[in-house]
Write an enzyme that holds these catalytic residues in place. Sequence first.
Site, PDB file in Angstrom:
ATOM      1  N   ASP A  21       1.025  -0.867  -0.287  1.00  0.00           N
ATOM      2  CA  ASP A  21       0.043  -0.181  -0.291  1.00  0.00           C
ATOM      3  C   ASP A  21       0.683   1.185  -0.173  1.00  0.00           C
ATOM      4  OD1 ASP A  21      -2.179   1.340  -0.659  1.00  0.00           O
ATOM      5  OD2 ASP A  21      -1.976   1.327   1.937  1.00  0.00           O
ATOM      6  N   ASN A  69     -10.580  -2.809  -6.055  1.00  0.00           N
ATOM      7  CA  ASN A  69      -9.550  -1.963  -7.596  1.00  0.00           C
ATOM      8  C   ASN A  69     -10.343  -1.396  -8.144  1.00  0.00           C
ATOM      9  OD1 ASN A  69      -6.372  -2.575  -6.038  1.00  0.00           O
ATOM     10  ND2 ASN A  69      -7.580  -1.291  -5.062  1.00  0.00           N
TER      11      ASN A  69
HETATM   12  C1  FPP Z   1      -1.135   0.305  -3.497  1.00  0.00           C
HETATM   13  O1  FPP Z   1      -1.331   1.225  -3.862  1.00  0.00           O
HETATM   14  C2  FPP Z   1      -1.396  -0.255  -4.578  1.00  0.00           C
HETATM   15  C3  FPP Z   1      -2.487  -0.558  -5.807  1.00  0.00           C
HETATM   16  C4  FPP Z   1      -3.379  -0.786  -5.890  1.00  0.00           C
HETATM   17  C5  FPP Z   1      -1.432  -1.915  -6.589  1.00  0.00           C
HETATM   18  C6  FPP Z   1       0.025  -2.403  -5.867  1.00  0.00           C
HETATM   19  C7  FPP Z   1       0.085  -2.361  -7.429  1.00  0.00           C
HETATM   20  C8  FPP Z   1       1.626  -2.859  -7.750  1.00  0.00           C
HETATM   21  C9  FPP Z   1       2.934  -2.502  -6.177  1.00  0.00           C
HETATM   22  C10 FPP Z   1       2.425  -2.738  -9.163  1.00  0.00           C
HETATM   23  C11 FPP Z   1       2.472  -4.621  -9.832  1.00  0.00           C
HETATM   24  C12 FPP Z   1       0.814  -4.774  -9.553  1.00  0.00           C
HETATM   25  C13 FPP Z   1      -0.027  -4.870 -11.166  1.00  0.00           C
HETATM   26  C14 FPP Z   1      -1.175  -5.119 -10.731  1.00  0.00           C
HETATM   27  C15 FPP Z   1       1.495  -3.830 -11.963  1.00  0.00           C
HETATM   28  P1  FPP Z   1      -2.146   2.470  -3.846  1.00  0.00           P
HETATM   29  O2  FPP Z   1      -2.762   2.646  -5.015  1.00  0.00           O
HETATM   30  O3  FPP Z   1      -3.389   1.853  -3.028  1.00  0.00           O
HETATM   31  O4  FPP Z   1      -1.591   3.857  -3.442  1.00  0.00           O
HETATM   32  P2  FPP Z   1      -2.465   5.045  -2.258  1.00  0.00           P
HETATM   33  O5  FPP Z   1      -3.218   4.476  -1.104  1.00  0.00           O
HETATM   34  O6  FPP Z   1      -1.107   5.766  -1.512  1.00  0.00           O
HETATM   35  O7  FPP Z   1      -3.580   5.341  -3.439  1.00  0.00           O
END
Ligand code: FPP
Length: 249
Positions: A21, A69
Amino acid sequence: MSFLQAVNMDKIPSHVALIMDGNGRWAQAQGKSRMEGHVAGVETVRRITKAARRIGIRYLTLYAFSTENWGRPQEEVSALMGLLVKCLHNEMPLFMENGIRLRVIGQTEVFGPDVRAAMQEALDKTAANDKMDLVLALSYSARWELVRAARQIAEEAKAGTLAPENINADCINRHLATAFMPDPDLLIRTSGEQRISNFLLWQIAYSELYFSPVYWPDFDEEKFYEAVADFQQRDRRFGKIHSENPHKA
Ligand code: FPP
């Protein structure tokens, strides 16, 4: 002292699950786009995969894309799908050189044909690798998984192939997407949030939880080993009085 030295190689968790996250907040804090955060997140996936393999973790499960998501803006979803396809292709040498078998848990039928094809190719190519399973939770949520298991069990009961008195924890385990591996010993979530977000709800009944304050792109080997070393200090009693360690009882 490096945290790798703090890791007890005789007490390596068999299964570590990770809620990655904070990509978006990491990007925002640096004046970058959310996608740049996800791209940086992929670097961390590579780093942590190698770090896990190095200490002999057998199963590493990554929450890469939740059922929820899909509700993100269309551009972010498509860009993430593009990144996933690119990753599955680019990381093949990492998988092959390290004996890593790729697995996917989740509702994969909902992905587009290009994503499904890239996934299938990666699953097939790595199928004989046996050092570590890298399990990607994609379009996954625990409630989806539990509902699916309940439906399958109900179908079997209706067809007369499963007697209701044989529905027990083992039976439920066998109907989960994770049936091929043990429950996580350790669940790590980055970014300071302290919640489970519909991840492996059944399987984490006795997992140790570890929350790291850093955003996923800043999570590195040291921090990962710090989490493993912290886990190794815990006294896991599984609801009983005695520790799991017979020598300590
Ligand atoms: C959480 O950060 C991350 C995700 C929803 C996607 C995780 C994906 C990767 C690490 C890349 C590899 C995987 C794929 C599918 C290519 P967030 O966007 O929720 O962060 P935030 O909470 O700060 O907005």
